[in-house]
Design a protein around this motif. Structure first.
Motif, PDB file in Angstrom:
ATOM      1  N   GLY A  99       0.972  -1.096   0.088  1.00 58.68           N
ATOM      2  CA  GLY A  99       0.024  -0.101   0.017  1.00 58.68           C
ATOM      3  C   GLY A  99       1.267   1.244  -0.452  1.00 58.68           C
ATOM      4  N   LEU A 100       1.886   1.351   0.986  1.00 54.28           N
ATOM      5  CA  LEU A 100       3.031   2.874   0.730  1.00 54.28           C
ATOM      6  C   LEU A 100       3.451   2.570  -0.809  1.00 54.28           C
ATOM      7  CD1 LEU A 100       5.218   1.538   4.464  1.00 54.28           C
ATOM      8  CD2 LEU A 100       3.400   3.499   3.701  1.00 54.28           C
ATOM      9  N   LEU A 101       4.185   2.483  -1.013  1.00 52.48           N
ATOM     10  CA  LEU A 101       4.397   1.569  -2.701  1.00 52.48           C
ATOM     11  C   LEU A 101       3.633   1.663  -4.074  1.00 52.48           C
ATOM     12  CD1 LEU A 101       7.450   0.618  -3.652  1.00 52.48           C
ATOM     13  CD2 LEU A 101       6.176  -1.230  -4.376  1.00 52.48           C
ATOM     14  N   ALA A 102       2.662   1.846  -3.271  1.00 53.34           N
ATOM     15  CA  ALA A 102       1.677   1.917  -4.514  1.00 53.34           C
ATOM     16  C   ALA A 102       1.455   3.783  -3.800  1.00 53.34           C
ATOM     17  CB  ALA A 102      -0.032   1.370  -4.669  1.00 53.34           C
ATOM     18  N   ASP A 103       1.156   3.693  -2.892  1.00 50.01           N
ATOM     19  CA  ASP A 103       0.574   5.172  -2.796  1.00 50.01           C
ATOM     20  C   ASP A 103       2.244   6.080  -3.016  1.00 50.01           C
ATOM     21  OD1 ASP A 103      -0.626   7.491  -1.541  1.00 50.01           O
ATOM     22  OD2 ASP A 103       0.810   7.597  -0.554  1.00 50.01           O
ATOM     23  N   HIS A 104       3.448   6.058  -2.959  1.00 50.26           N
ATOM     24  CA  HIS A 104       4.469   6.608  -3.344  1.00 50.26           C
ATOM     25  C   HIS A 104       4.834   6.604  -4.784  1.00 50.26           C
ATOM     26  CE1 HIS A 104       8.866   7.849  -3.149  1.00 50.26           C
ATOM     27  NE2 HIS A 104       8.881   6.945  -4.022  1.00 50.26           N
ATOM     28  N   GLU A 145      15.486   4.853  -6.241  1.00 54.82           N
ATOM     29  CA  GLU A 145      15.594   4.815  -5.214  1.00 54.82           C
ATOM     30  C   GLU A 145      14.045   3.762  -5.087  1.00 54.82           C
ATOM     31  OE1 GLU A 145      14.956   8.818  -1.957  1.00 54.82           O
ATOM     32  OE2 GLU A 145      12.715   8.291  -3.707  1.00 54.82           O
ATOM     33  N   ALA A 146      13.248   4.002  -6.184  1.00 53.63           N
ATOM     34  CA  ALA A 146      12.242   3.019  -5.932  1.00 53.63           C
ATOM     35  C   ALA A 146      12.564   2.107  -6.281  1.00 53.63           C
ATOM     36  CB  ALA A 146      10.801   3.659  -6.670  1.00 53.63           C
ATOM     37  N   THR A 147      13.207   0.984  -7.185  1.00 53.82           N
ATOM     38  CA  THR A 147      13.637  -0.162  -7.398  1.00 53.82           C
ATOM     39  C   THR A 147      14.351  -0.527  -6.715  1.00 53.82           C
ATOM     40  OG1 THR A 147      15.663   0.849  -8.328  1.00 53.82           O
ATOM     41  CG2 THR A 147      13.405   0.420  -9.880  1.00 53.82           C
ATOM     42  N   ASP A 148      14.460  -0.156  -5.734  1.00 51.43           N
ATOM     43  CA  ASP A 148      16.368  -0.561  -4.411  1.00 51.43           C
ATOM     44  C   ASP A 148      14.983  -0.685  -3.269  1.00 51.43           C
ATOM     45  OD1 ASP A 148      18.025   0.150  -5.963  1.00 51.43           O
ATOM     46  OD2 ASP A 148      18.468   1.658  -4.748  1.00 51.43           O
ATOM     47  N   ASP A 194       4.170  11.940   9.028  1.00 52.22           N
ATOM     48  CA  ASP A 194       3.998  12.297   7.007  1.00 52.22           C
ATOM     49  C   ASP A 194       5.049  12.082   6.684  1.00 52.22           C
ATOM     50  OD1 ASP A 194       1.600  12.390   6.154  1.00 52.22           O
ATOM     51  OD2 ASP A 194       1.716  14.373   7.821  1.00 52.22           O
ATOM     52  N   LYS A 195       6.871  11.295   7.230  1.00 49.93           N
ATOM     53  CA  LYS A 195       7.737  10.897   7.016  1.00 49.93           C
ATOM     54  C   LYS A 195       7.848  10.127   5.896  1.00 49.93           C
ATOM     55  CE  LYS A 195      10.069  12.038  11.419  1.00 49.93           C
ATOM     56  NZ  LYS A 195      10.000  13.340  11.159  1.00 49.93           N
ATOM     57  N   TYR A 196       8.882  10.313   4.873  1.00 50.96           N
ATOM     58  CA  TYR A 196       9.010   9.684   3.314  1.00 50.96           C
ATOM     59  C   TYR A 196       9.041   8.472   3.115  1.00 50.96           C
ATOM     60  CZ  TYR A 196      11.380   9.750  -1.323  1.00 50.96           C
ATOM     61  OH  TYR A 196      11.376   9.738  -2.703  1.00 50.96           O
ATOM     62  N   CYS A 197       8.304   7.993   2.054  1.00 48.61           N
ATOM     63  CA  CYS A 197       7.323   6.789   1.646  1.00 48.61           C
ATOM     64  C   CYS A 197       8.339   5.870   2.355  1.00 48.61           C
ATOM     65  CB  CYS A 197       6.868   7.185   0.979  1.00 48.61           C
ATOM     66  SG  CYS A 197       5.378   7.656   0.302  1.00 48.61           S
ATOM     67  N   ILE A 198       9.616   5.981   0.943  1.00 43.41           N
ATOM     68  CA  ILE A 198      10.335   5.366   1.369  1.00 43.41           C
ATOM     69  C   ILE A 198      11.734   4.910   2.512  1.00 43.41           C
ATOM     70  CG2 ILE A 198      12.869   5.093  -0.215  1.00 43.41           C
ATOM     71  CD1 ILE A 198      10.248   4.223  -1.865  1.00 43.41           C
ATOM     72  N   ASP A 199      11.790   5.450   3.737  1.00 44.02           N
ATOM     73  CA  ASP A 199      12.104   5.462   4.784  1.00 44.02           C
ATOM     74  C   ASP A 199      11.115   4.149   5.199  1.00 44.02           C
ATOM     75  OD1 ASP A 199      14.642   7.340   3.935  1.00 44.02           O
ATOM     76  OD2 ASP A 199      13.358   8.759   4.411  1.00 44.02           O
ATOM     77  N   ILE A 200       9.999   5.244   4.770  1.00 43.01           N
ATOM     78  CA  ILE A 200       9.343   3.732   5.866  1.00 43.01           C
ATOM     79  C   ILE A 200       9.317   3.142   5.774  1.00 43.01           C
ATOM     80  CG2 ILE A 200       5.907   3.838   6.887  1.00 43.01           C
ATOM     81  CD1 ILE A 200       6.090   6.559   6.115  1.00 43.01           C
ATOM     82  N   LEU A 201       8.867   2.510   4.398  1.00 45.95           N
ATOM     83  CA  LEU A 201       8.628   1.247   3.483  1.00 45.95           C
ATOM     84  C   LEU A 201      10.035   0.691   3.860  1.00 45.95           C
ATOM     85  CD1 LEU A 201       8.081   1.849  -0.306  1.00 45.95           C
ATOM     86  CD2 LEU A 201       7.232  -0.275   1.516  1.00 45.95           C
ATOM     87  N   THR A 202      11.453   1.072   4.657  1.00 50.91           N
ATOM     88  CA  THR A 202      12.883   0.154   4.614  1.00 50.91           C
ATOM     89  C   THR A 202      12.203  -0.419   6.568  1.00 50.91           C
ATOM     90  OG1 THR A 202      14.195   2.030   3.313  1.00 50.91           O
ATOM     91  CG2 THR A 202      15.518   0.839   5.384  1.00 50.91           C
TER      92      THR A 202
END
Lengths: 92, 92, 92, 92
Positions: free
Chosen positions: A54-59, A81-84, B31-39
């Motif tokens: 869900g987070l990824l789709a949103d991003h 950044e996204a593919t990583d 509202d932190k940055y999505c990619i940081d949350i995903l990590t």
């Protein structure tokens, strides 16, 4: 359930996962049967995975689209950044 | 603390994961940055996976070995139960 | 097809996966649409995973049960080997 | 071999995976030890996963960026398609 706030929905799901993990700890404390504990761990893992997707789709629909429209280095940096992040997710 | 108690070790790890999930919810709220949350979500998933593998190893060295030594239907039932749990884990 | 030979069944599935991978290469050569290729890669991955789970179930019901019945160092070594293989599988 | 062609690189990797799967079938035929076969299955799975991540990165940097720049329904449709493909990949 019209107009659910995606941020609120995410928080509800994360609080539920937090409760699931607390429940798993209680099962360990109470010496519940391993296989039953494992079933709960698999359920919590799947719930975390759904949060990640869900987070990824949103991003992708916000930051990544903006960067694609901006073009140039910004686009390339955001794509990498996204593919990583996707690779970490697939491997976790 | 040599000879750590496996149950205590498991509880420590689960409480840490609970804290990780609470931290992820806080990142979403702020509202932190999505990619940081995903990590952080990937890290919590890996930690849950490690808990599952630990539980499974423990189960196999106790219940499954006992059932194998008992033989017969008990053995077959426990083997099926363990392989089903492994399949859920691999697919989650 | 009562009494299917597990070894024969495994070989049939592996040859089918080999064909799936060859088909994916052909799709790449013919510049098929990425998402359609990805769908086939996911299908081949799931098929390989099913083969792995079958091999593991078979291993546990034979080698691992024998080792559990033998006991001692043999049992401990085989348990460690099996849980390591499960961990590699879960992480792959 | 500077400037490797991504399509050629993908084909080389897929032919290598095809060979890995053929090698696994041969190990099964020759009754090799289960755990050794499983190690090869995990390696082939990881290689397929790497191919999938490469395809996805390539797709995102071309089709998805084009769709984001086009905007509108095209953008929304391509985003949904990509996130669905990522979900299948994460779950496979």
């Amino acid at each position: 359930m019209t107009d659910t706030d995606p941020k609120q929905d995410l928080l509800v799901r994360l609080h539920r996962i937090e409760g699931q993990v607390r429940g798993i700890a209680r099962m360990v404390e109470d010496d519940k049967y391993c296989i039953d504990i494992l079933t709960q761990v698999s359920a919590a893992s799947r719930a975390l995975q759904a949060v990640a997707l869900g987070l990824l789709a949103d991003h992708m629909s916000h930051c990544l689209v903006d960067a694609a429209q901006a073009g140039g280095q910004e686009k390339d940096a955001k794509l990498k950044e996204a593919t990583d992040a996707i690779a970490r997710l697939v491997r976790s």
